[in-house]
Design a protein around this motif. Structure first.
Motif, mmCIF file in Angstrom:
data_model
loop_
_atom_site.group_PDB
_atom_site.id
_atom_site.type_symbol
_atom_site.label_atom_id
_atom_site.label_comp_id
_atom_site.label_asym_id
_atom_site.label_seq_id
_atom_site.Cartn_x
_atom_site.Cartn_y
_atom_site.Cartn_z
ATOM 1 N N UNK A 344 0.812 -1.035 0.104
ATOM 2 C CA UNK A 344 -0.231 0.001 0.083
ATOM 3 C C UNK A 344 0.893 1.269 -0.024
ATOM 4 N N UNK A 345 0.301 2.318 -0.823
ATOM 5 C CA UNK A 345 1.191 3.771 -0.702
ATOM 6 C C UNK A 345 1.105 4.226 0.674
ATOM 7 N N UNK A 352 1.512 12.427 -4.822
ATOM 8 C CA UNK A 352 2.673 12.892 -5.462
ATOM 9 C C UNK A 352 3.008 12.070 -6.645
ATOM 10 N N UNK A 353 3.358 12.952 -7.717
ATOM 11 C CA UNK A 353 3.625 12.331 -8.966
ATOM 12 C C UNK A 353 4.767 11.345 -9.016
ATOM 13 N N UNK A 354 4.654 10.204 -9.793
ATOM 14 C CA UNK A 354 5.673 9.171 -10.026
ATOM 15 C C UNK A 354 6.613 9.611 -10.926
ATOM 16 N N UNK A 355 8.351 9.807 -10.693
ATOM 17 C CA UNK A 355 9.022 10.127 -11.621
ATOM 18 C C UNK A 355 10.049 8.883 -11.668
ATOM 19 N N UNK A 356 10.380 8.735 -12.906
ATOM 20 C CA UNK A 356 11.459 7.520 -13.068
ATOM 21 C C UNK A 356 12.743 7.948 -12.802
#
Length: 619
Positions: A344-345, A352-356
Motif C-alpha cells: 500500500x502507498x 505525489x507524481x511518480x518520476x522515473x
C-alpha cells in the motif's frame, strides 16, 4: 401376601432429593443466588464461613415474599415459576423445579428473613432438618436474607465426603463467577471468613470480566458479535497468545444461564485451530441467545446441560462467528491474493507524481586518478569526498630490499618451547571418548548394565531429580536465588492470587523473591537458579493449574504440591537432545535419588532388559 410398597415420609424424600440437588456447599450457593436473581434483585451479597460448611448466607434487595409464600417455599415442588407442563418449554427464569429450598432445609439449619416492599414487617422462619422450629414477625429491610448453617449436620457420611476448605471454596468461587458473569447489570459482593473476596459493581459485560479476572484481562479480549434468525452470539474470546493450560476461563451462557457443552466447546477449538500450542485452551466468555422453545433445560438436576433442537447449525454459526472475529481484528492470518498491505502507498505519498529514476555512469572513471569534482548533470552525487589516491606507486618503493631483510630477520626468530604435559591425560582420554549412554529419538536414554540394558525416560527421570532437590531445598530453607536486573510484574485474578498467597512462603523457600504481593499484582525480583526469567509466568500458571485441580487436603502438604508442579514445568521435555555428559549426569543423578524407580506422579522412570530377554527374541 402382605403389601410391601409404601410411600416415603417427606423428610426422607427430601433427603433423597438433596442428594441430587445439593452435592457440596457450592450447590447451595448456586441455588440461592439464582433465587435472588429471579426475585429481581439489583444487589446481592454472599457471605461464606469455613468454605460454606459453617455458614452460607445470601442477602438481596429483591421483591421478597409474603408470610404464606415464605412458609410454602420450603415445601417440595413448590414454585412460582411454572403453572403447567407447557411452561417448561418457555422458561426465562433460573429455578423452576421447586426442590432447592426443600432439599437444603432437609440437611441444614436454615434461617429465612423476608419482607415485601408494601409490608411494614417481615417474616422470620427457622428450620432444622425439614422441621419448622419457629415462625415470627420481624423487622427487616425489603428483600430476602437466607442463612444456611451446619450443612449435612444430620448426614455425617455426606459431610465426611466433603473436601478440604480450599477445594470447596474454589467450587464456590466458580459458581459465583458463573452467576455474576451472566448478570453484569446486578451488583455482587462476596465475603469469606470476614474478608472481602469480590466487589463487582453494576457494569457492562467487558468491565465485569475485567473486575473478576484482573485488569490485565482487558488487553486479551476480542469481541464477538453475530446475529442470525436461529442464534445471537455476543461476548468475547481471548487472543491465542494468552491461551491457558486450564479451562478455567471458558464460559458458555445460553439465555443468561451457564451451561457445559463439549460439542460447542469443540466449535471454539475448531475456530482457533492452528493458532495455539498443543495442550493450551482458549479463553471465551460467550452469550448465546436462542428461542426458549428450541432448548430443553430439564435434563439434568443441576441444569448445567441443555438439549438443543439443532446442534449442527449452532456449531457452524458459532465456529464461523469466532473465526470471523479473529480475522477481523487481525488475530488470525488472512489469505488474500488481490492485495498485500505491505504494498500500500503511504499516506504522505498518495498524491505525489511518480518520476522515473535516472542513473548516469562515467565510463572513463579511473580509481587511481585524482578525483575531479562531480559533474552537475549527474542525478546522484556521492555523500562523501573520496581521498585522492595520488602517488600510489610510492607504496611499493623499496619492497624488494625490505623483503630480503625481513626474511633474514624471520629466520633468526626463536620460539619458546612449551613443556609437554599430555601424558597427564593420556590415561583418561580413552575413557572420556568411550560413550556409555545413547539417546533414542531424543526421548529415551539407553545405558548398559551388568545384566543387560537400561532404558530411561528422560522427562520423568529429570522430574524425579528436580522433585527431590526442590523438597530438600524447601524443607531446609536453603534455596539459592538469582536476582533479576529488572523486577518482573505479573497480574492474576483474585482467586489465583489467593492460591499464590497460600503458596508464597513455600515459593520463597524454593528461591522466588517477591517485592510486592497485593490486589491482583505480584512483583518478582529473584527466581531460582535453574528457572529462566522468560518462563516464570508459564511456571506460575502451571502451578495455579495444578493447585486448582489437585489442591492438597489436610493430609498433604502444599510443599509437596509445589515441588511436583515446579519439577513438571522445569524438567527437560521429550524431543530435547542431550550431550553424552548430560546423559550420564542424568542417569547418575536419578540413581542417587531415594525413589529412582518412579516419577513424582508415580509413573515408571526406567525399565531394564536382561541378556536373557534378548536371547529369547532370537530363538
Amino acid at each position: 401376601m402382605a403389601d410391601i410398597i409404601q410411600l416415603l415420609p417427606d423428610h426422607v424424600a427430601n433427603q433423597i432429593a438433596a442428594g441430587e440437588v445439593v452435592q457440596r456447599p457450592a450447590s447451595v450457593v448456586k441455588e440461592l443466588l439464582e433465587n435472588a436473581i429471579d426475585a429481581g434483585s439489583t444487589f446481592i451479597k454472599l457471605i461464606i464461613k469455613d468454605a460454606g460448611k459453617t455458614l452460607i448466607q445470601i442477602i438481596d434487595d429483591g421483591k421478597g415474599m409474603s408470610t404464606t409464600d415464605a412458609r410454602l417455599s420450603f415445601e417440595r415442588h413448590a414454585t412460582s415459576k411454572i403453572r403447567s407442563a407447557e411452561d417448561l418449554f418457555s422458561l426465562n427464569t433460573k429455578g423452576f423445579r421447586g426442590e432447592a429450598l426443600a432439599s437444603i432445609a432437609a440437611i441444614a439449619h436454615v434461617e429465612l428473613k423476608t419482607k415485601q416492599e408494601q409490608d411494614e414487617l417481615g417474616t422470620q422462619i427457622e428450620i432444622e432438618g425439614s422441621e419448622i422450629k419457629s415462625q415470627e414477625v420481624v423487622v427487616t429491610p425489603k428483600g430476602t436474607s437466607i442463612a444456611v448453617k451446619h450443612l449435612f449436620f444430620n448426614i455425617p457420611a455426606r459431610r465426611n465426603f466433603l473436601k478440604s476448605n480450599n477445594v470447596e471454596l474454589r467450587h464456590i468461587i466458580d459458581e459465583f463467577h458463573r452467576v455474576s458473569l451472566a448478570h453484569p447489570d446486578i451488583s455482587f459482593t462476596m465475603f469469606h471468613n470476614g474478608s472481602e473476596s469480590f466487589n463487582l459493581p453494576k457494569s457492562n459485560y467487558r468491565q465485569r470480566i475485567v473486575n473478576i479476572f484482573g485488569g490485565k484481562t482487558n488487553e486479551k479480549l476480542v469481541p464477538v458479535e453475530e446475529e442470525t434468525e436461529v442464534l445471537k452470539v455476543s461476548g468475547f474470546v481471548g487472543k491465542p497468545e494468552f491461551s491457558r493450560k486450564t479451562r478455567t476461563e471458558q464460559f458458555f451462557f445460553v439465555n443468561n444461564r451457564f451451561i457445559k457443552s463439549a460439542y460447542l466447546n469443540h466449535a471454539i477449538n475448531a475456530a482457533f485451530e492452528g493458532l495455539m500450542k498443543d495442550g493450551s485452551h482458549p479463553s471465551y466468555f460467550l452469550n448465546l441467545t436462542v428461542d426458549p422453545k428450541t432448548i430443553d433445560i430439564n435434563i439434568h438436576p443441576t441444569k448445567t446441560e441443555i438439549k438443543f433442537d439443532d446442534e449442527h447449525t449452532l456449531y457452524a454459526i458459532l465456529r464461523s462467528s469466532v473465526k470471523h472475529s479473529l480475522g477481523q481484528f487481525n488475530i488470525a492470518p488472512v489469505l488474500d491474493f488481490d492485495r498485500d498491505k505491505n504494498l500500500d502507498t503511504p499516506y504522505d505519498f498518495e498524491r505525489k507524481k511518480v518520476s522515473n529514476p535516472t542513473v548516469e555512469v562515467d565510463r572513463s572513471f579511473n580509481p587511481f586518478q585524482e578525483e575531479k569534482s562531480p559533474s552537475k548533470s549527474s542525478s546522484f552525487s556521492m555523500p562523501y569526498k573520496k581521498e585522492p589516491a595520488a602517488q600510489w606507486e610510492s607504496l611499493y618503493v623499496g619492497l624488494e630490499s625490505k623483503g630480503t631483510k625481513s626474511t633474514q630477520e624471520f629466520r633468526e626468530v626463536e620460539f619458546e618451547s612449551q613443556p609437554e604435559n599430555e601424558s597427564l591425560f593420556k590415561e583418561n582420554s580413552s575413557i572420556e571418548t568411550k560413550q556409555r549412554t545413547y539417546q533414542l529419538h531424543n526421548k529415551y536414554i539407553i545405558s548398559t548394565i551388568k545384566s543387560g540394558m537400561l532404558i530411561l525416560d528422560q522427562h520423568r527421570a529429570h522430574q524425579r531429580v528436580l522433585y527431590e532437590g526442590l523438597l530438600k531445598h524447601t524443607m531446609r530453607k536453603e534455596a539459592i536465588s538469582q536476582q533479576l536486573l529488572f523486577p518482573l510484574q505479573l497480574q492474576f485474578s483474585s482467586s489465583e492470587m489467593e492460591l499464590l498467597l497460600r503458596l508464597k512462603e513455600d515459593l520463597e523457600h524454593t528461591g522466588f523473591v517477591f517485592s510486592k504481593f497485593e490486589d491482583t499484582t505480584i512483583e518478582i525480583t529473584g527466581v531460582p537458579v535453574n528457572v529462566p526469567e522468560s518462563e516464570v509466568s508459564i511456571i506460575l500458571e502451571q502451578l495455579i493449574s495444578d493447585a486448582e485441580q489437585e489442591v492438597p487436603d489436610s493430609n498433604f502438604s502444599s510443599t509437596d504440591l509445589l515441588a511436583k508442579s515446579l519439577s513438571k514445568s522445569l524438567a527437560i521435555k521429550g524431543g530435547q537432545s542431550l550431550s553424552n555428559m548430560e546423559q550420564e549426569h542424568l542417569v547418575n543423578s536419578l540413581f542417587a535419588c531415594k525413589e529412582p524407580s518412579v516419577s513424582p506422579t508415580n509413573r515408571t522412570t526406567f525399565i531394564t532388559m536382561s541378556v536373557d530377554d534378548f536371547d529369547k527374541k532370537f530363538m
